[in-house]
Design a protein around this motif. Sequence first.
Motif, PDB file in Angstrom:
ATOM      1  N   TYR A 229     -40.373 -94.172 -79.135  1.00 12.16           N
ATOM      2  CA  TYR A 229     -39.660 -93.340 -80.108  1.00 12.16           C
ATOM      3  C   TYR A 229     -38.371 -92.777 -79.512  1.00 12.16           C
ATOM      4  CZ  TYR A 229     -38.465 -88.971 -82.457  1.00 12.16           C
ATOM      5  OH  TYR A 229     -37.789 -87.930 -83.047  1.00 12.16           O
ATOM      6  N   LYS A 230     -38.459 -92.272 -78.296  1.00 10.46           N
ATOM      7  CA  LYS A 230     -37.282 -91.698 -77.630  1.00 10.46           C
ATOM      8  C   LYS A 230     -36.177 -92.735 -77.491  1.00 10.46           C
ATOM      9  CE  LYS A 230     -35.934 -89.376 -73.314  1.00 10.46           C
ATOM     10  NZ  LYS A 230     -36.436 -88.893 -71.998  1.00 10.46           N
ATOM     11  N   ARG A 231     -36.554 -93.957 -77.106  1.00 15.73           N
ATOM     12  CA  ARG A 231     -35.561 -95.019 -76.936  1.00 15.73           C
ATOM     13  C   ARG A 231     -35.041 -95.500 -78.283  1.00 15.73           C
ATOM     14  NH1 ARG A 231     -38.680 -98.002 -71.811  1.00 15.73           N
ATOM     15  NH2 ARG A 231     -38.217 -96.274 -70.382  1.00 15.73           N
ATOM     16  N   GLY A 232     -35.925 -95.538 -79.274  1.00 22.67           N
ATOM     17  CA  GLY A 232     -35.493 -95.931 -80.611  1.00 22.67           C
ATOM     18  C   GLY A 232     -34.503 -94.944 -81.197  1.00 22.67           C
ATOM     19  N   MET A 233     -34.744 -93.651 -80.988  1.00 23.93           N
ATOM     20  CA  MET A 233     -33.806 -92.645 -81.496  1.00 23.93           C
ATOM     21  C   MET A 233     -32.442 -92.775 -80.826  1.00 23.93           C
ATOM     22  SD  MET A 233     -34.849 -90.827 -84.013  1.00 23.93           S
ATOM     23  CE  MET A 233     -33.501 -89.644 -83.980  1.00 23.93           C
ATOM     24  N   ALA A 234     -32.423 -93.109 -79.541  1.00 30.04           N
ATOM     25  CA  ALA A 234     -31.142 -93.290 -78.843  1.00 30.04           C
ATOM     26  C   ALA A 234     -30.367 -94.462 -79.452  1.00 30.04           C
ATOM     27  CB  ALA A 234     -31.384 -93.531 -77.361  1.00 30.04           C
ATOM     28  N   LEU A 235     -31.059 -95.568 -79.727  1.00 35.00           N
ATOM     29  CA  LEU A 235     -30.408 -96.718 -80.361  1.00 35.00           C
ATOM     30  C   LEU A 235     -29.916 -96.357 -81.766  1.00 35.00           C
ATOM     31  CD1 LEU A 235     -32.900 -99.595 -79.422  1.00 35.00           C
ATOM     32  CD2 LEU A 235     -30.629 -99.202 -78.444  1.00 35.00           C
ATOM     33  N   ALA A 236     -30.761 -95.625 -82.497  1.00 35.63           N
ATOM     34  CA  ALA A 236     -30.413 -95.269 -83.870  1.00 35.63           C
ATOM     35  C   ALA A 236     -29.206 -94.330 -83.926  1.00 35.63           C
ATOM     36  CB  ALA A 236     -31.617 -94.623 -84.543  1.00 35.63           C
ATOM     37  N   LYS A 237     -29.184 -93.334 -83.065  1.00 32.93           N
ATOM     38  CA  LYS A 237     -28.060 -92.391 -83.059  1.00 32.93           C
ATOM     39  C   LYS A 237     -26.753 -93.099 -82.700  1.00 32.93           C
ATOM     40  CE  LYS A 237     -30.812 -88.307 -81.870  1.00 32.93           C
ATOM     41  NZ  LYS A 237     -31.108 -87.314 -80.803  1.00 32.93           N
ATOM     42  N   LYS A 238     -26.828 -94.017 -81.747  1.00 27.71           N
ATOM     43  CA  LYS A 238     -25.637 -94.766 -81.337  1.00 27.71           C
ATOM     44  C   LYS A 238     -25.089 -95.589 -82.499  1.00 27.71           C
ATOM     45  CE  LYS A 238     -24.085 -98.196 -77.933  1.00 27.71           C
ATOM     46  NZ  LYS A 238     -24.509 -99.053 -76.790  1.00 27.71           N
ATOM     47  N   HIS A 239     -25.989 -96.264 -83.219  1.00 26.37           N
ATOM     48  CA  HIS A 239     -25.569 -97.107 -84.345  1.00 26.37           C
ATOM     49  C   HIS A 239     -25.036 -96.265 -85.506  1.00 26.37           C
ATOM     50  CE1 HIS A 239     -25.616-100.245 -87.388  1.00 26.37           C
ATOM     51  NE2 HIS A 239     -26.402 -99.473 -88.133  1.00 26.37           N
ATOM     52  N   THR A 240     -25.776 -95.215 -85.872  1.00 26.42           N
ATOM     53  CA  THR A 240     -25.419 -94.427 -87.050  1.00 26.42           C
ATOM     54  C   THR A 240     -24.146 -93.609 -86.820  1.00 26.42           C
ATOM     55  OG1 THR A 240     -27.775 -94.321 -87.565  1.00 26.42           O
ATOM     56  CG2 THR A 240     -26.348 -92.844 -88.784  1.00 26.42           C
ATOM     57  N   ALA A 241     -23.898 -93.221 -85.584  1.00 27.92           N
ATOM     58  CA  ALA A 241     -22.658 -92.494 -85.279  1.00 27.92           C
ATOM     59  C   ALA A 241     -21.426 -93.341 -85.612  1.00 27.92           C
ATOM     60  CB  ALA A 241     -22.636 -92.098 -83.810  1.00 27.92           C
ATOM     61  N   ILE A 242     -21.587 -94.663 -85.566  1.00 30.58           N
ATOM     62  CA  ILE A 242     -20.478 -95.568 -85.874  1.00 30.58           C
ATOM     63  C   ILE A 242     -20.397 -95.855 -87.362  1.00 30.58           C
ATOM     64  CG2 ILE A 242     -19.590 -97.913 -85.522  1.00 30.58           C
ATOM     65  CD1 ILE A 242     -20.870 -97.836 -82.726  1.00 30.58           C
ATOM     66  N   SER A 244     -22.227 -94.445 -90.010  1.00 29.48           N
ATOM     67  CA  SER A 244     -22.432 -93.361 -90.973  1.00 29.48           C
ATOM     68  C   SER A 244     -22.456 -92.017 -90.256  1.00 29.48           C
ATOM     69  CB  SER A 244     -23.754 -93.571 -91.735  1.00 29.48           C
ATOM     70  OG  SER A 244     -23.876 -92.647 -92.790  1.00 29.48           O
ATOM     71  N   PRO A 245     -21.322 -91.611 -89.699  1.00 32.89           N
ATOM     72  CA  PRO A 245     -21.298 -90.395 -88.867  1.00 32.89           C
ATOM     73  C   PRO A 245     -21.677 -89.112 -89.597  1.00 32.89           C
ATOM     74  CG  PRO A 245     -19.068 -91.206 -89.307  1.00 32.89           C
ATOM     75  CD  PRO A 245     -20.003 -92.263 -89.765  1.00 32.89           C
ATOM     76  N   LYS A 246     -21.634 -89.109 -90.923  1.00 36.92           N
ATOM     77  CA  LYS A 246     -21.988 -87.903 -91.667  1.00 36.92           C
ATOM     78  C   LYS A 246     -23.474 -87.815 -91.993  1.00 36.92           C
ATOM     79  CE  LYS A 246     -17.399 -87.161 -93.612  1.00 36.92           C
ATOM     80  NZ  LYS A 246     -16.581 -86.968 -94.839  1.00 36.92           N
ATOM     81  N   THR A 247     -24.232 -88.848 -91.626  1.00 40.61           N
ATOM     82  CA  THR A 247     -25.683 -88.813 -91.809  1.00 40.61           C
ATOM     83  C   THR A 247     -26.309 -87.941 -90.724  1.00 40.61           C
ATOM     84  OG1 THR A 247     -25.837 -90.974 -92.880  1.00 40.61           O
ATOM     85  CG2 THR A 247     -27.790 -90.214 -91.719  1.00 40.61           C
ATOM     86  N   PRO A 248     -27.222 -87.027 -91.077  1.00 38.22           N
ATOM     87  CA  PRO A 248     -27.880 -86.190 -90.052  1.00 38.22           C
ATOM     88  C   PRO A 248     -28.569 -87.059 -89.001  1.00 38.22           C
ATOM     89  CG  PRO A 248     -28.362 -85.382 -92.260  1.00 38.22           C
ATOM     90  CD  PRO A 248     -27.662 -86.692 -92.435  1.00 38.22           C
ATOM     91  N   THR A 249     -28.558 -86.614 -87.760  1.00 37.97           N
ATOM     92  CA  THR A 249     -29.100 -87.431 -86.670  1.00 37.97           C
ATOM     93  C   THR A 249     -30.589 -87.742 -86.859  1.00 37.97           C
ATOM     94  OG1 THR A 249     -29.483 -85.422 -85.358  1.00 37.97           O
ATOM     95  CG2 THR A 249     -27.416 -86.617 -84.980  1.00 37.97           C
ATOM     96  N   GLY A 250     -31.321 -86.843 -87.508  1.00 40.27           N
ATOM     97  CA  GLY A 250     -32.736 -87.096 -87.731  1.00 40.27           C
ATOM     98  C   GLY A 250     -32.997 -88.295 -88.625  1.00 40.27           C
ATOM     99  N   ALA A 251     -32.001 -88.653 -89.437  1.00 39.68           N
ATOM    100  CA  ALA A 251     -32.134 -89.797 -90.345  1.00 39.68           C
ATOM    101  C   ALA A 251     -31.422 -91.037 -89.806  1.00 39.68           C
ATOM    102  CB  ALA A 251     -31.588 -89.435 -91.725  1.00 39.68           C
ATOM    103  N   ALA A 252     -31.040 -91.020 -88.541  1.00 41.07           N
ATOM    104  CA  ALA A 252     -30.345 -92.162 -87.944  1.00 41.07           C
ATOM    105  C   ALA A 252     -31.223 -93.408 -87.994  1.00 41.07           C
ATOM    106  CB  ALA A 252     -29.965 -91.841 -86.502  1.00 41.07           C
ATOM    107  N   TRP A 253     -30.566 -94.580 -88.030  1.00 37.35           N
ATOM    108  CA  TRP A 253     -31.343 -95.804 -88.154  1.00 37.35           C
ATOM    109  C   TRP A 253     -30.819 -96.925 -87.266  1.00 37.35           C
ATOM    110  CZ3 TRP A 253     -27.730 -94.379 -91.874  1.00 37.35           C
ATOM    111  CH2 TRP A 253     -26.728 -95.315 -92.168  1.00 37.35           C
ATOM    112  N   ILE A 254     -31.694 -97.895 -87.051  1.00 35.40           N
ATOM    113  CA  ILE A 254     -31.346 -99.139 -86.358  1.00 35.40           C
ATOM    114  C   ILE A 254     -31.258-100.224 -87.420  1.00 35.40           C
ATOM    115  CG2 ILE A 254     -32.018-100.777 -84.556  1.00 35.40           C
ATOM    116  CD1 ILE A 254     -33.927 -98.568 -83.496  1.00 35.40           C
ATOM    117  N   GLU A 255     -30.196-101.000 -87.402  1.00 35.40           N
ATOM    118  CA  GLU A 255     -30.073-102.103 -88.364  1.00 35.40           C
ATOM    119  C   GLU A 255     -31.175-103.121 -88.065  1.00 35.40           C
ATOM    120  OE1 GLU A 255     -26.571-104.900 -88.495  1.00 35.40           O
ATOM    121  OE2 GLU A 255     -26.042-103.500 -90.110  1.00 35.40           O
ATOM    122  N   ALA A 256     -32.030-103.376 -89.043  1.00 33.68           N
ATOM    123  CA  ALA A 256     -33.242-104.164 -88.794  1.00 33.68           C
ATOM    124  C   ALA A 256     -32.942-105.598 -88.371  1.00 33.68           C
ATOM    125  CB  ALA A 256     -34.129-104.155 -90.034  1.00 33.68           C
TER     126      ALA A 256
END
Length: 454
Positions: A229-242, A244-256
């Motif tokens: 989970y910790k590693r997945g959140m890091a990947l998700a935050k990195k992707h979503t920051a690019i 969809s930067p206005k999406t809250p970090t808790g809802a960050a996602w990894i492109e499937a």
Amino acid sequence: MITGKELIQWGFKPGKWFPGAIADAQRMESEGRSEDEIFACLQSLMPVEMMPRTNALPFSIFLEPENDVERENLGLVVKAMDALLRTPTVASGVVMPDACPAGTIPVGGVVATKNAIHPGFHSADICCSMAVTVFKRNDDPKKILDTAFDITHFGPGGRKDHRGWDMSKELTAKFKSNWLLSDIVHIGNSNMGTQGDGNHFLFVGHLRSTGQPAIVTHHGSRGPGAMLYKRGMALAKKHTAIVSPKTPTGAAWIEADSDDGRKYWEALQVIREWTKENHFRIHDRIQAALGNQIVDRFWNEHNFVFRRDDGLYYHAKGATPSFAGFSPDDDGRTLIPMNMSEPILITGHADNKAALGFSPHGAGRNMSRTQYLRDVIGSRQFDDVLKAETKGLDVRFWMGTPDLSELPGAYKSARQVVSQIEKHGLATIKDFVDPYGSIMAGDWEKSMPWRNKK
């Protein structure tokens, strides 16, 4: 040499993708490519920003409050789901009868997404699940509970001496083959044969239909799942920051369908296997010690990500799948617990489309642990509370100190949840495991005072 300033003059917007874009532009320039070619290539590489929706998508609610406390709880759940269903990847959502607020997504919430895996929607307790084993001989339930107490392990961390509990060779190989898990084999080994704290338990009872004894365990993927989970959140935050930067970090996602997404999905399946192996390794040790024959067993997760035929990813945060083929080992049955004093439901699938094919995962809470201890338990005598709440059942706390926030009164009415399951056709109740007793972790902070900084 092309610089970032020139790219801005060309109309490109700076962001986390920009250093890579400058490097690509300079490489293409060195290859003799024209500015028009470089511009066209960078346009294809520039991320398209996905904006959160202004308004939330509509969602179904199967929670029917009966008093002010429940109405307040529902209001908090709806508020959280309203924010969640503004996420650009989300396609639909639903609220189960046992829902309660718990961070980004409420417990009892299900959210379907397009080409997106959201680690924050399944949380650190990946694959929290139920497993039952039914024995042939009608052993004394106290003997079963005594044996289980000696064999299992509850609380934070793993076994200091985990010899004989290591993962199977097949599972170890799968850990090593996935870069998200390859360096945590030792955690997979030390946590094997252990259960968590909080609402995780080992339950001993009898099938109502046959009278045969059964054990039921409730836990997730422990340390290995928390690390993924910790590693997945890091990947998700990195992707979503690019993207969809206005999406809250808790809802960050990894492109499937990205490389990271495919590896994360594979890792989720390995963690699922770890959790199943963990349940049944505990059950097998108890069976061997009892010398009793196993006549039936099955299991199901209720905190996971499921992929259905429609291509969507269904994130169930505390919701039991109620559709055929939700997993490779689905046999048409699932387990839904209530609390330590109530029967565990054995249910069949209903696949209510309005409920996205899910049912509750238990009785849920109407208030936080702290609020329950303060407002409900208050100054009442400990022994009186325990006796009244457990109704003569054999209830044990592995760490010695009882956790009053896990008593039945801390949960929603089992009658109410069952009636809503039946009313809305969320699952079909086939049988019950009636309680004799159970083991929970207990209050580990009080049992191990060195953990309390105060």
